[in-house]
Design an enzyme around this catalytic site. Sequence first.
Site, PDB file in Angstrom:
ATOM      1  CE  LYS A 125      -3.813   0.113   2.596  1.00  0.00           C
ATOM      2  NZ  LYS A 125      -4.724   0.308   3.742  1.00  0.00           N
ATOM      3  N   GLY A 131      -5.237  -4.933   5.553  1.00  0.00           N
ATOM      4  CA  GLY A 131      -4.443  -5.908   4.812  1.00  0.00           C
ATOM      5  C   GLY A 131      -5.052  -7.292   4.785  1.00  0.00           C
ATOM      6  NE  ARG A 132      -6.959  -8.272  10.894  1.00  0.00           N
ATOM      7  CZ  ARG A 132      -6.360  -7.172  11.320  1.00  0.00           C
ATOM      8  NH1 ARG A 132      -5.204  -6.797  10.791  1.00  0.00           N
ATOM      9  NH2 ARG A 132      -6.901  -6.405  12.246  1.00  0.00           N
ATOM     10  CG  HIS A 135      -3.421 -40.403   9.015  1.00  0.00           C
ATOM     11  ND1 HIS A 135      -3.339 -41.745   9.293  1.00  0.00           N
ATOM     12  CD2 HIS A 135      -4.511 -40.244   8.223  1.00  0.00           C
ATOM     13  CE1 HIS A 135      -4.324 -42.384   8.667  1.00  0.00           C
ATOM     14  NE2 HIS A 135      -5.049 -41.497   8.010  1.00  0.00           N
ATOM     15  CD  GLU A 172       8.850  -7.881   6.370  1.00  0.00           C
ATOM     16  OE1 GLU A 172       8.666  -8.358   7.492  1.00  0.00           O
ATOM     17  OE2 GLU A 172       8.345  -6.797   5.993  1.00  0.00           O
ATOM     18  CE  LYS A 209       5.530  -4.345  10.597  1.00  0.00           C
ATOM     19  NZ  LYS A 209       4.581  -3.427   9.961  1.00  0.00           N
ATOM     20  CD  GLU A 265      -2.300  -8.762  11.271  1.00  0.00           C
ATOM     21  OE1 GLU A 265      -1.080  -9.018  11.262  1.00  0.00           O
ATOM     22  OE2 GLU A 265      -2.918  -8.387  10.260  1.00  0.00           O
TER      23      GLU A 265
END
Length: 560
Positions: A214, A274-275, A392, A220, A517, A361
């Site tokens: 954005k 964001g999410r 399993h 990153e 951060k 979050e």
Amino acid sequence: MTSSTALVCDTEAWKDLKGHVEDIKKTHLRDLMSDVNRCESMMLEFDGLLLDYSRQRATVETMDKLLNLAKDAQLTEKISRMFNGEHINSTENRSVLHVALRAPKDAVIKADGKNVVPEVWNVLDKIKEFSEKIRSGSWVGATGKPLKDVIAIGIGGSFLGPLFVHTALQTDPESVECAKGRQLRFLANIDPVDVARKINGLNPETTLVVVVSKTFTTAETMLNARTLREWITVALGASAVAKHMVAVSTNLALVEKFGIDPNNAFAFWDWVGGRYSVCSAVGVLPLSLQYGFSVVEKFLKGASSIDQHFQSTPFEKNIPVLLGLLSVWNVSFLGYPARAILPYSQALEKFAPHIQQVSMESNGKGVSIDGLPLPYETGEIDFGEPGTNGQHSFYQLIHQGRVIPCDFIGIVKSQQPVYLKGEVVSNHDELMSNFFAQPDALAYGKTPEQLQKENVSENLIPHKTFSGNRPSLSLLLPELSAYNVGQLLAIYEHRVAVQGFVWGINSFDQWGVELGKVLATQVRKQLHSSRTQGTTLEGFNYSTTTLLKRYLETSSEPQM
């Protein structure tokens, strides 16, 4: 009505539910499941979906009390405020309007007095036009070759949601047909191993890179973007960047400075978290490049169908509301700290990781929206794997260890059916046999008396006893088309919002991701100065200093 600074635990409905827990502790799902009227009242259908929550540790009375809690928590008003574009994300002073991202063209959804739907559709139309140019080969790379491979760079919400949808559609017959000859890969981690894996086997001449940030400042994402810019530049020259890289961003100045044509930047807005951004250009652009806009539009329509259901359906028949209230019941009253998301569909293997972010979050908060410390638990630990793989792996704990409420998600019609001659059932029927059996195994368990009748050795009876009374719910989808994937996404997004609204927290900020951060910035500066000037380690505690020292002594990073 509660005042804005009151906590929901002070309401009569909350206290009533607290007292009701003792009644529920006296019940067992074996008995609750024998009440056909109760079970019938706990099933509902909407738009092809069937929800069955009869295996929750709840009675009809429990549901009435939870609906009273919704009233005391002003849930109706809070949902309306969200859809009306009020700044319900108060710590960031923003609207929360991911529903506008999939609204029909003629809908009116306002933020700050302005209808945002036309803006949304301007971007969608631009994505449609651009993706058709790339897919048809009318837009080509620097050497004249069609761009058939796409790498989308983004992290968190810019990656998990689009990856979930892409993985779900990869084996959908219609989507398979539309994606022939194309590849879509997602680059998220700053670990250089992720870059190496994502460019492996790709040719820069046929690759388009989509940079999703954005602000165009995400550490990153931007380092990965510079790494791929270098990959393209080394192979094709600096002038190729404008042909091989596009952006999903609102910071046009930085986009241009990076070397991307601002005309090839696709916008989204600060009212999109964001999410919750998979239905914005963040997801729609890479997915349209892979599958074509018409497939992605069906995904948006599925989500929109649930949005309208959530906004307009009475709570007792409202899927996201009921799911949200039951999660509050499980976490805050029955004390279950986790939730297992168990899709009996390999195509949904990336669903649980996406919902981990959407849920944890959003609702991993320790204070109310007004900043008051909470005297009750909120949020849950979400995890999951597709069935039958999970059986399993961790079902042992779910059956005989801690109690973990489970969401079973099943699909009626397989995307890729297989029928082998001579087999008792099809491969999909084999899978779905487990989908139907597991919830009952959790609910009913197996008693020592049953084991004795089966002549099980006395010394093994304690080991083979299953207590049962372990809650779950089942969601059955008619198929896993783009439309159904949209429905599933919106159900969980709104369920999470309902939980947050009831708990009285802000489900739309994420201050918890900031501190790490900030500390990483200090470490980054230290690594730079230690490597370039040989400066000694300063300002860190003994433990971190020791670890950093070992890292610097033995790592083979080149001197810069």
